[in-house]
Design a protein around this motif. Structure first.
Motif, short mmCIF file in Angstrom:
data_model
loop_
_atom_site.label_atom_id
_atom_site.label_comp_id
_atom_site.label_asym_id
_atom_site.label_seq_id
_atom_site.Cartn_x
_atom_site.Cartn_y
_atom_site.Cartn_z
N CYS A 59 32.93 30.50 61.26
CA CYS A 59 33.22 29.09 61.01
C CYS A 59 33.62 28.78 59.57
N PRO A 105 29.78 27.96 66.12
CA PRO A 105 30.55 27.05 65.27
C PRO A 105 29.73 26.33 64.21
N PRO A 310 39.97 29.01 60.01
CA PRO A 310 39.46 27.64 60.16
C PRO A 310 39.86 26.66 59.06
#
Length: 341
Positions: A59, A105, A310
């Protein structure tokens, strides 16, 4: 070790769609897209007769994990090195080869792995070498996916059924652990949680619609038509990607740039770009708002997965080099395209 991309195969240019409405273009919206044509793929070969089947960023984007060639998970810090010897290896949780990996996440150190052959989902903390929990299943998991809060996990079986797991305490347990849900199995070939975590979108290879269900109730909210044929993967079908307006669940545009069946896709962190992996030796990058193809990234072979970083304009993808008459045997490969700095 990183190897330059060899243009041994002629990569066809992507199909060009009709001109989009002027108000949807980057210029009209004051955006300046990256010059993707200035980037070069970076390919890292790993000696193995098997293909790398899944690659995923954690993440915070500091770690890249890959599975597929054996019973082990390999995790790199790409900003430092992608050499094979620099990978942190996690093993001991599975009795057979891994197929899939998902990062939690909400925590950059937590992830889970799955294997169709040993029918297990195993949970890990990257700060320790031993797994934290091992869950035996009655089915073969082919895909996993966390809910946005990291407290639920969906998995789809090889028999096209959808199941769930939840994190919590049961009975006299003092520590939270993952438990199999007692909800009835749902029909599905692919599934994903929505961004709010209160819904699940499910597709089935033999159905021409997708099903949007609430979570955890799993009542069907809507079932919009997606494709004329079956939906083998969410939001796309062989050589075609359909984008939906999720407020009204109508198809707003279709991307037809690929000439091969599509295996995976990924949105960039800002939603502006869509990376499309397929059965051809390339990755297509398209503009989400217009569907216009922006760049075709040459690959060493077909890629089963592709994933955007990300927070940066970098994609990672994986697979296996092609078999060539008189050439070296195929090897597993992990590739990146873009700039991490």
């Amino acid at each position: 070790m990183s190897q330059p991309q060899k243009e041994e195969d002629e990569i066809p240019p992507p199909q060009k769609p009709p001109s989009p409405p002027p108000h949807t273009t980057f210029a009209a919206r004051g955006l300046h897209p990256p010059t993707f044509s200035a980037f070069k793929p970076r390919d890292y070969r790993i000696s193995s007769p098997q293909t790398m089947t899944c690659v995923a960023w954690n993440c915070d984007g500091k770690r890249l994990a890959a599975v597929g060639i054996d019973k082990m998970t390999r995790i790199w810090n790409p900003e430092k090195s992608m050499e094979q010897r620099s990978a942190t290896v996690f093993s001991g949780g599975h009795s057979d080869d891994l197929d899939y990996l998902s990062w939690n996440p909400t925590h950059p150190e937590l992830f889970c792995t799955s294997s169709q052959k040993d029918r297990r989902i195993v949970f890990w903390d990257a700060r320790q070498s031993r797994y934290t929990q091992q869950c035996a299943l009655k089915v073969s998991p082919v895909q996993t996916g966390y809910s946005p809060d990291g407290r639920s996990l969906l998995y789809v079986s090889a028999g096209h059924q959808l199941f769930f797991m939840t994190l919590g305490k049961e009975g006299e347990e003092t520590k939270e652990s993952w438990h199999l849900s007692d909800r009835d199995a749902q029909i599905g070939s692919k599934a994903v949680f929505n961004h709010a975590g209160d819904g699940v979108v499910v597709s089935h290879y033999s159905e021409h619609t997708v099903r949007v269900m609430d979570y955890p109730g799993l009542n069907i909210r809507v079932s919009p038509a997606a494709h004329v044929g079956g939906v083998s993967l969410l939001r796309w079908t062989p050589a075609e990607v359909n984008l939906f307006d999720v407020d009204e669940w109508i198809c707003t545009r279709t991307i037809t740039s690929c000439e091969h069946s599509i295996s995976d896709l990924s949105f960039s962190h800002d939603g502006e770009y869509l990376a499309i992996a397929n059965a051809g030796s390339y990755i297509d990058i398209c503009a989400t708002e217009t569907g216009v193809p922006l760049h075709r990234v040459p690959a060493l072979g077909p890629s089963p997965t592709v994933t955007w970083h990300p927070s940066k304009y970098v994609i990672a993808y994986c697979g296996q080099t092609k078999i060539r008459e008189g050439g070296p045997p195929p090897v597993a490969v992990i590739s990146m395209f873009g700039v991490l700095e």
